[in-house]
Write an enzyme that holds these catalytic residues in place. Structure first.
Site, PDB file in Angstrom:
ATOM      1  N   LEU A  36       0.812  -1.214   0.000  1.00 25.35           N
ATOM      2  CA  LEU A  36       0.000   0.000   0.000  1.00 25.35           C
ATOM      3  C   LEU A  36       0.848   1.268   0.000  1.00 25.35           C
ATOM      4  O   LEU A  36       1.887   1.340   0.659  1.00 25.35           O
ATOM      5  CB  LEU A  36      -0.905   0.000   1.237  1.00 25.35           C
ATOM      6  N   GLU A  38       0.386   5.876  -0.587  1.00 24.46           N
ATOM      7  CA  GLU A  38      -0.501   6.992  -0.241  1.00 24.46           C
ATOM      8  C   GLU A  38      -1.789   6.982  -1.094  1.00 24.46           C
ATOM      9  O   GLU A  38      -2.851   7.392  -0.621  1.00 24.46           O
ATOM     10  CB  GLU A  38       0.284   8.307  -0.408  1.00 24.46           C
ATOM     11  N   HIS A  40      -3.552   4.341  -2.043  1.00 24.01           N
ATOM     12  CA  HIS A  40      -4.516   3.456  -1.364  1.00 24.01           C
ATOM     13  C   HIS A  40      -5.040   4.107  -0.086  1.00 24.01           C
ATOM     14  O   HIS A  40      -6.225   4.029   0.220  1.00 24.01           O
ATOM     15  CB  HIS A  40      -3.841   2.135  -0.967  1.00 24.01           C
ATOM     16  N   GLN A  64      -5.984 -12.068 -12.732  1.00 29.72           N
ATOM     17  CA  GLN A  64      -5.826 -10.862 -13.547  1.00 29.72           C
ATOM     18  C   GLN A  64      -4.398 -10.695 -14.078  1.00 29.72           C
ATOM     19  O   GLN A  64      -4.079  -9.681 -14.680  1.00 29.72           O
ATOM     20  CB  GLN A  64      -6.282  -9.623 -12.775  1.00 29.72           C
ATOM     21  N   GLY A 150      -8.949   3.912  -7.432  1.00 31.61           N
ATOM     22  CA  GLY A 150      -8.175   5.045  -7.944  1.00 31.61           C
ATOM     23  C   GLY A 150      -8.402   5.245  -9.439  1.00 31.61           C
ATOM     24  O   GLY A 150      -8.565   4.288 -10.189  1.00 31.61           O
ATOM     25  N   GLU A 151      -8.381   6.518  -9.850  1.00 33.12           N
ATOM     26  CA  GLU A 151      -8.507   6.821 -11.284  1.00 33.12           C
ATOM     27  C   GLU A 151      -7.243   6.455 -12.055  1.00 33.12           C
ATOM     28  O   GLU A 151      -7.246   6.494 -13.273  1.00 33.12           O
ATOM     29  CB  GLU A 151      -8.773   8.317 -11.471  1.00 33.12           C
ATOM     30  N   ASP A 153      -6.029   3.605 -12.465  1.00 32.51           N
ATOM     31  CA  ASP A 153      -6.453   2.467 -13.289  1.00 32.51           C
ATOM     32  C   ASP A 153      -7.802   2.848 -13.904  1.00 32.51           C
ATOM     33  O   ASP A 153      -8.857   2.369 -13.485  1.00 32.51           O
ATOM     34  CB  ASP A 153      -6.573   1.208 -12.426  1.00 32.51           C
ATOM     35  N   GLN A 156     -10.022   0.201 -15.585  1.00 29.00           N
ATOM     36  CA  GLN A 156     -10.518  -0.690 -14.525  1.00 29.00           C
ATOM     37  C   GLN A 156     -11.717  -0.051 -13.807  1.00 29.00           C
ATOM     38  O   GLN A 156     -12.717  -0.724 -13.509  1.00 29.00           O
ATOM     39  CB  GLN A 156      -9.392  -0.958 -13.528  1.00 29.00           C
ATOM     40  N   SER A 188       2.358   4.040  -7.605  1.00 33.64           N
ATOM     41  CA  SER A 188       2.006   2.682  -8.022  1.00 33.64           C
ATOM     42  C   SER A 188       2.882   1.716  -7.248  1.00 33.64           C
ATOM     43  O   SER A 188       4.066   1.998  -7.009  1.00 33.64           O
ATOM     44  CB  SER A 188       2.290   2.512  -9.520  1.00 33.64           C
TER      45      SER A 188
HETATM   46  O1  PAF Z   1      -6.403  -2.147  -8.596  1.00 29.83           O
HETATM   47  C1  PAF Z   1      -6.128  -3.197  -7.968  1.00 29.83           C
HETATM   48  O2  PAF Z   1      -5.345  -3.190  -7.040  1.00 29.83           O
HETATM   49  C2  PAF Z   1      -6.767  -4.501  -8.392  1.00 29.83           C
HETATM   50  O3  PAF Z   1      -6.906  -4.578  -9.762  1.00 29.83           O
HETATM   51  C3  PAF Z   1      -8.111  -4.790  -7.685  1.00 29.83           C
HETATM   52  C4  PAF Z   1      -9.169  -3.752  -8.032  1.00 29.83           C
HETATM   53  C5  PAF Z   1      -7.897  -4.799  -6.171  1.00 29.83           C
HETATM   54  C6  PAF Z   1      -8.632  -6.157  -8.107  1.00 29.83           C
HETATM   55  O4  PAF Z   1      -7.724  -7.172  -7.819  1.00 29.83           O
END
Ligand code: PAF
Length: 286
Positions: A36, A38, A40, A64, A150-151, A153, A156, A188
């Site tokens: 994690l 900042e 997150h 994924q 978060g934007e 991603d 996503q 990241s």
């Molecule tokens: O962004 C992430 O960390 C991951 O893709 C998520 C959303 C936790 C799904 O595994």
């Protein structure tokens, strides 16, 4: 701040969710893959403003990752992450084993069709199927009132917003702005892979995006010219482009000209050495 409770099984989470619902309290959920930073923590703190209790998940989701990707080397720091969750006001953290989430005989996957196409969807086949599957499972398990992502991603976030609506999972999906280092690099977990020289050169991504954002704000509507600004920065730092695109901010379809009042997004994915970085910014024609 108190250390968060750790849940290892869906049964433990369900029992907790029931107890919170009985008290009539709202739940905010922050799904993560750990290590994690900042970015997150900002989601967790925002969750605390929007709900009485905040839960997080830390799960490096194998479905994924592609076969050539960094599943086995993905950075992990469970003890540090739990401390950070505690300091951000998280009540409990779901940390399941892969065999708990995907037990033998597992067969059910979620495929979000249109917004999973293009960009990372094309470059990382199967990636969004894995993301959508695990996030659908987490939203179904926690039944949160709000879930925060978060934007950074950006694609996503669109995939998750769509699946939450389509599967009627009932959460409010909140997209939060990308948190950047003081020099502009998007935070990241994968930045930890960069050598000092790569870290310095990685700034080419945000520099290119900001240059395009500034040019659009000053009236440049020609997308080819805006993309060229980004590519010039990538070439300047010897980053290997995976994609550079300017798309409609909601549908994610590529644009050729910007129009006033149509929200757009510029997105980039590029390799610095072996590390694949992504970043994006909002683009508005001035
Ligand atoms: O962004 C992430 O960390 C991951 O893709 C998520 C959303 C936790 C799904 O595994």
């Amino acid at each position: 701040m108190a250390a968060p409770v750790v849940w290892k099984t869906p049964g433990e989470v369900r029992a907790w969710v029931k107890s919170v619902q009985l008290l009539g309290q709202r739940i905010a959920l922050v799904p993560t893959m750990g290590f994690l930073h900042e970015g997150h923590l900002s989601l967790m703190r925002e969750g605390g403003k929007r709900a009485e209790v905040v839960a997080a998940s830390i799960f490096v989701n194998p479905t994924q990752f592609g076969p050539q990707e960094d599943l086995s080397t993905y950075p992990r720091d469970a003890a540090g992450d739990l401390r950070r969750c505690g300091s951000a006001g998280v009540f409990g953290v779901y940390m399941p084993e892969p065999s708990t989430v995907y037990p033998g005989g597992y067969q059910t996957y979620v495929n979000v069709e249109e917004v999973s196409q293009g960009l990372d969807g094309d470059k990382r086949p199967g990636h969004f199927r894995g993301v959508a599957t695990v996030v659908a499972k987490l939203l179904a398990l926690f039944r949160p009132d709000v879930a925060l992502f978060g934007e950074k991603d950006y694609q996503q976030l669109q995939v998750i917003t769509r699946l939450n609506a389509d599967l009627e999972l009932g959460a409010e999906i909140i997209g939060m702005p990308t948190i950047r280092e003081t020099d502009g690099l998007a935070m990241s977990s994968r930045n930890s892979y960069l050598s000092p020289d790569e870290r310095r050169r990685a700034l080419g991504l945000s520099r290119g995006l900001f240059a395009a954002q500034k040019a659009a704000a000053a009236g440049e509507a020609d997308v080819a010219k805006l993309l060229a600004l980004i590519r010039t920065e990538l070439v300047g730092v010897q980053a290997r482009e995976d994609y550079v695109e300017l798309v409609d901010a909601r549908k994610l379809t590529p644009l050729t000209v910007l129009e006033k009042g149509t929200p757009a997004r510029a997105l980039v994915a590029a390799f610095m050495g072996k590390t694949r970085l992504i970043d994006n910014v909002a683009i508005q024609l001035g």
